[in-house]
Structures are given as C-alpha cells and as structure tokens.
Scaffold this motif. Sequence first.
Motif, PDB file in Angstrom:
ATOM      1  N   ARG A   1      43.534  40.449  36.560  1.00 46.83           N
ATOM      2  CA  ARG A   1      42.959  40.414  35.212  1.00 46.83           C
ATOM      3  C   ARG A   1      42.235  41.713  34.906  1.00 46.83           C
ATOM      4  O   ARG A   1      42.328  42.238  33.804  1.00 46.83           O
ATOM      5  CB  ARG A   1      41.990  39.237  35.077  1.00 46.83           C
ATOM      6  CG  ARG A   1      42.676  37.917  34.773  1.00 46.83           C
ATOM      7  CD  ARG A   1      41.693  36.925  34.149  1.00 46.83           C
ATOM      8  NE  ARG A   1      40.553  36.676  35.010  1.00 46.83           N
ATOM      9  CZ  ARG A   1      40.540  35.803  36.005  1.00 46.83           C
ATOM     10  NH1 ARG A   1      41.613  35.101  36.269  1.00 46.83           N
ATOM     11  NH2 ARG A   1      39.455  35.621  36.730  1.00 46.83           N
TER      12      ARG A   1
ATOM     13  N   SER B   1      45.624  31.690  32.179  1.00 49.37           N
ATOM     14  CA  SER B   1      45.146  32.738  33.080  1.00 49.37           C
ATOM     15  C   SER B   1      44.614  32.088  34.359  1.00 49.37           C
ATOM     16  O   SER B   1      43.994  32.735  35.178  1.00 49.37           O
ATOM     17  CB  SER B   1      44.047  33.557  32.419  1.00 49.37           C
ATOM     18  OG  SER B   1      42.971  32.708  32.097  1.00 49.37           O
TER      19      SER B   1
ATOM     20  N   ASP C   1      45.807  33.707  37.474  1.00 53.03           N
ATOM     21  CA  ASP C   1      45.553  35.148  37.616  1.00 53.03           C
ATOM     22  C   ASP C   1      44.496  35.353  38.689  1.00 53.03           C
ATOM     23  O   ASP C   1      43.541  34.619  38.766  1.00 53.03           O
ATOM     24  CB  ASP C   1      44.975  35.736  36.333  1.00 53.03           C
ATOM     25  CG  ASP C   1      46.044  35.964  35.298  1.00 53.03           C
ATOM     26  OD1 ASP C   1      45.694  36.463  34.229  1.00 53.03           O
ATOM     27  OD2 ASP C   1      47.189  35.626  35.554  1.00 53.03           O
TER      28      ASP C   1
END
Length: 145
Positions: A101, A93, A96
């Motif tokens: 998110r 992530s 991201d």
Amino acid sequence: MTAVHNLPAQVPACWGVDPELFFGPADSAEGQPLFSWERQALRVCASCPLQAACLAEALKFPRDEQYGVIGGMTAGQRQMLLRTSRRQPSRSSATDTARNRRWLMQAAVRLHQAGHGPREIAGRLHVGERRVQRWLAAHRAEGVA
Ligand code: SF4
C-alpha cells in the motif's frame, strides 16, 4: 556563444552518470534486502525532478521485463507494485500488505506531482480512482498537519 535549444527543461539526475550504476549484476528479489549498487542508484533517483514520469514509463512494462533501478524503485519493488495492483484491481485492500500500500501511495503521489490526474493515475496503477483520491487527500492532510 552557442545557443542550446535541445536541452530538456528539467535534467534527469542520472544525466552523465554511468548507466551501469542502475543495472547491476543481479536485482534483489521482491521483499529482499537491497544490494549496495541498488541503494546507490536509488540515492541518485531521490534527487531527480523527473522521477514520477520515469516511474510511470517503467510501469508500462510487464513484471518479467523489469530490470535495474528506474524511477526511484528497484526492479523487485516495481514487480511487487505491478503484481499487487493487477491482482487487486479496485476494491478490497484487505489483503494488501502495508508495504505494498505504501508503494502504491508513493507512486500515486509521484505521478500526481508530475501533473497526472487521479483518473490517469488509477489507470496506470490499476487501482480504483476513488482509492487514488483518498491517497492524495491523505497525502495533502499529512502535508498540512
Ligand atoms: S528517476 Fe529515472 S531519470 Fe531520474 S535519475 Fe532515476 S532513472 Fe534517471
């Protein structure tokens, strides 16, 4: 008195609202300020009991077939959600953005509230099941904090 058997158990908030409210002359681009018609339509969706299921249906369509406000998101927001989730299928992530998110988490929570399990949500949002479980746990923790 006429018996009404065919009404759905939950009525969508857009029931009886002019459909043109949800499809304006142009959609705002990903990450750009929203048009006033989009904000009006989002206000209708915000009170809709079917929002999660509606969003799940909308996300089945490819990015270039996203138009209008559906399921509590603008076309640009859904496009960003689809782009982010498909480019980063399950692991890191790190790249991201915080906004992406947040949208993914919100979509996961809405789908869960509509009765979908973590595995199905993971499949629909194209992210890992553990990630979905973490989001749902974080959402529960926020709810009891
Ligand atoms: S979430 Fe879907 S069904 Fe509900 S008001 Fe918005 S467009 Fe209509």
